[in-house]
Design a protein around this motif. Structure first.
Motif, short mmCIF file in Angstrom:
data_model
loop_
_atom_site.label_atom_id
_atom_site.label_comp_id
_atom_site.label_asym_id
_atom_site.label_seq_id
_atom_site.Cartn_x
_atom_site.Cartn_y
_atom_site.Cartn_z
N ALA A 195 47.36 15.24 101.07
CA ALA A 195 47.62 16.07 99.90
C ALA A 195 46.49 17.06 99.65
CB ALA A 195 47.84 15.19 98.67
N ASN A 196 46.72 17.94 98.67
CA ASN A 196 45.70 18.92 98.28
C ASN A 196 44.86 18.45 97.11
OD1 ASN A 196 48.47 20.95 98.76
ND2 ASN A 196 46.72 21.08 100.14
N GLU A 197 45.48 17.75 96.16
CA GLU A 197 44.78 17.36 94.94
C GLU A 197 45.22 15.96 94.53
OE1 GLU A 197 44.95 20.29 91.83
OE2 GLU A 197 44.60 21.97 93.21
N ILE A 198 44.48 15.37 93.60
CA ILE A 198 44.79 14.03 93.09
C ILE A 198 44.83 14.08 91.58
CG2 ILE A 198 44.21 11.58 93.15
CD1 ILE A 198 42.40 12.16 95.55
N TRP A 199 45.90 13.57 91.02
CA TRP A 199 46.03 13.40 89.57
C TRP A 199 45.47 12.02 89.23
CZ3 TRP A 199 47.96 16.27 85.42
CH2 TRP A 199 48.20 15.56 84.23
N ILE A 200 44.55 11.97 88.30
CA ILE A 200 43.90 10.73 87.89
C ILE A 200 44.30 10.42 86.45
CG2 ILE A 200 41.69 9.58 87.49
CD1 ILE A 200 42.21 10.10 90.43
N ALA B 13 42.71 16.24 86.96
CA ALA B 13 43.13 16.58 88.32
C ALA B 13 41.92 17.07 89.09
CB ALA B 13 44.21 17.65 88.30
N VAL B 14 41.87 16.71 90.37
CA VAL B 14 40.71 17.05 91.18
C VAL B 14 41.16 17.38 92.60
CG1 VAL B 14 40.31 14.62 91.76
CG2 VAL B 14 38.42 16.24 91.94
N PRO C 9 33.24 17.94 95.80
CA PRO C 9 31.98 17.25 96.11
C PRO C 9 31.88 15.92 95.38
CG PRO C 9 31.58 19.57 95.66
CD PRO C 9 33.02 19.32 95.30
N GLY C 10 31.55 14.86 96.13
CA GLY C 10 31.42 13.53 95.53
C GLY C 10 32.68 12.70 95.59
N VAL C 11 33.81 13.28 96.01
CA VAL C 11 35.07 12.54 96.14
C VAL C 11 35.22 12.06 97.59
CG1 VAL C 11 37.59 12.69 96.06
CG2 VAL C 11 36.21 13.79 94.28
N SER C 12 35.58 10.80 97.76
CA SER C 12 35.86 10.29 99.10
C SER C 12 37.08 9.38 99.06
CB SER C 12 34.66 9.53 99.67
OG SER C 12 34.29 8.44 98.84
N LEU C 13 37.82 9.37 100.15
CA LEU C 13 39.02 8.56 100.30
C LEU C 13 38.78 7.49 101.35
CD1 LEU C 13 41.59 11.50 100.37
CD2 LEU C 13 41.26 9.89 98.49
#
Length: 487
Positions: free
Chosen positions: A190-195, A213-214, A219-223
């Motif tokens: 995906a492009n973005e994540i809804w939290i 949404a991010v 920066p700082g996000v990891s999956l």
């Protein structure tokens, strides 16, 4: 604007941090674990962008053509168009992509129907919906706290930070968040994540009530991906579902990530962080997609079951026909529940409509409760047949082995190679790791069963039911109330 498949693949080469164990994946579009699933999403975008499909897959708003699942429905016909688009998308993956691009997009579109629910951030919600619509954004979501967060007192006693995502700071430009959310199914593609928060929070947990949404490459996000399943077999012949449709599941970690205010929709409001899904049509829009997607999967299951029975002549046995007939009736039942969501469409807000929520939640509960049973019927029809074939299709590359295989593995109904191909498909549905993941997914994609039944309880017309009982009770009297009766 409609995005093409090539454009979506390019958008995934954005520097996101995806881990498989300790391995950092440099490019999800070329890595063996994700490349074929990424191509499936690319195919989906091309399906939508094909002018031949525009009548169903797109609509025009603000002078531009957009994906139908961004349409805020104002009529039953609009809802039917959205539903038809969901079905075509689901059919492309045989219902095996639970979090395809139309899923979270439907949630956000439902929120944009009633943005006033968000109070001071209403304009941000509409702006984000327009951003998704105008850029054909594929968003995943992670809206549940990690299981480790269920005992906060443990962390207090040990003087440890609770691992769940929370706001740890803010400034004039936005908030800083730190922690983990689950489960970001599809986020790798995906492009973005809804939290957000689909489960209730304790009143004191304001810092966790963040809804935002991010971008996946912020920066700082990891999956952190679970074990990929798309590499289990070298050839598609041996694992046709695993190879193409493993959408992946991932935990999403935030290491002091700065979120700008324009992407923050709820902050320090515990009740709203959950209620927003039900005080808007978001949950109905999003989970209608889930119902339609499950229906595509059930159609495949019924077809495979019938073909497996035919491959041995078992379809001529009355008891087998009874099982196949029951499967067919279950498919028709779900189709009727989906149709009921259209025919029972509910008005919403200022001229909008949504799918009938009672029918939607009933269908959701039916799917959650019955998937294991449906798979077991297919498993029973397969019997030991799925265990009788060579390890993989390499046996067909040796002329002598192939001649032997074709001589001994055929049945009067089906040649050996075609029979092996069918049973490899059936095994990928009932017995592979991919099949096990789907059995787990279908039981819990909407939360634990009691949560799904709680939705049905909330939407039930209890006053109507009670009125029926009370009216009946009022229609007759106790003998002592009749004049002249013994006291």
């Amino acid at each position: 604007m409609l995005k093409t498949g090539k454009e979506h693949l390019e958008s995934l080469r954005d520097g996101r941090r995806v881990y498989i164990g300790r391995t950092l994946v440099e490019d999800v579009t070329t890595h063996p674990a994700f490349a074929r699933a990424a191509q499936t999403i690319s195919d989906l975008y091309d399906l939508k962008a094909d002018p031949a499909n525009s009548e169903v897959m797109t609509y025009v708003e603000d002078g531009e053509r957009h994906s139908s699942y961004f349409m805020r429905a104002r009529s039953r016909e609009d809802l039917a168009k959205r539903s038809a688009a969901h079905k075509r998308i689901a059919d492309l993956s045989y219902g095996l992509l639970g979090r395809s691009p139309d899923y979270v997009a439907s949630f956000v579109t439902g929120m944009a129907v009633s943005p006033e629910v968000f109070n001071d951030t209403a304009d941000r919600v509409v702006a984000y919906w327009r951003h998704m619509r105008d850029n054909d954004v594929y968003a995943a979501h992670a809206i549940v706290a990690p299981q480790a967060a269920r005992d906060p007192k443990f962390y207090e006693r040990e003087n440890l930070p609770i691992p769940t995502l929370r706001v740890v700071g803010e400034d004039d430009a936005g908030v800083i968040v730190h922690g983990m959310k689950m489960l970001a199914t599809g986020a790798v593609l995906a492009n973005e994540i809804w939290i957000g928060n689909i489960l209730p929070l304790a009143p004191e947990n304001e810092a966790e009530s963040i809804t935002m949404a991010v971008p996946c490459n912020a920066p700082g996000v990891s999956l952190w991906s679970r074990k990929p399943l798309g590499t289990a077999a070298a050839e598609e012949f041996d694992a046709p579902l695993s190879r193409r449709f493993d959408e992946t599941d991932a935990m999403v970690l935030f290491d002091h990530v700065h979120i700008p205010w324009e992407r923050v929709f709820v902050h320090n409001d515990v009740p709203l962080s959950r209620e927003l899904y039900f005080r808007t049509p978001a949950h109905a829009y999003g989970n209608h997609q889930s119902n339609v997607r499950f229906h595509s999967k059930l159609e495949l299951l019924v077809g495979v079951a019938s073909r497996v029975a035919q491959s041995t002549g078992a379809d001529q046995v009355p008891a087998v026909r009874e099982k196949l007939g029951r499967l067919a009736s279950q498919e028709a039942l779900l189709a009727g529940l989906i149709d009921g969501q259209l025919w029972g469409a509910e008005p919403w807000g200022d001229g909008y409509v949504t799918y009938n929520r009672r029918s939607m939640y009933a269908a959701m509960n039916w799917c959650v409760e019955h998937y294991s049973e449906l798979i077991d019927v297919l498993r029973e029809l397969c019997g030991g047949g799925v265990l009788q074939f060579p390890a993989d299709c390499s046996v067909l590359e040796d002329d002598e082995l192939r001649r032997t295989f074709e001589e001994f593995w055929h049945t009067p109904q089906l040649a050996a190679v075609e029979r092996m191909k069918l049973h490899k498909l059936a095994w990928d549905f009932v017995g592979s790791e991919f099949a096990g993941r789907h059995q787990q997914y279908e039981k819990f994609y909407a939360g634990a069963g009691f949560i799904v039944r709680g939705h049905n309880y909330r939407e039930a017309p209890w006053d109507h039911f009670h009125g029926i009982v009370d009216g009946l009770l009022d229609s007759y009297t106790h003998p002592s109330d009749v004049p002249g009766s013994p006291s």
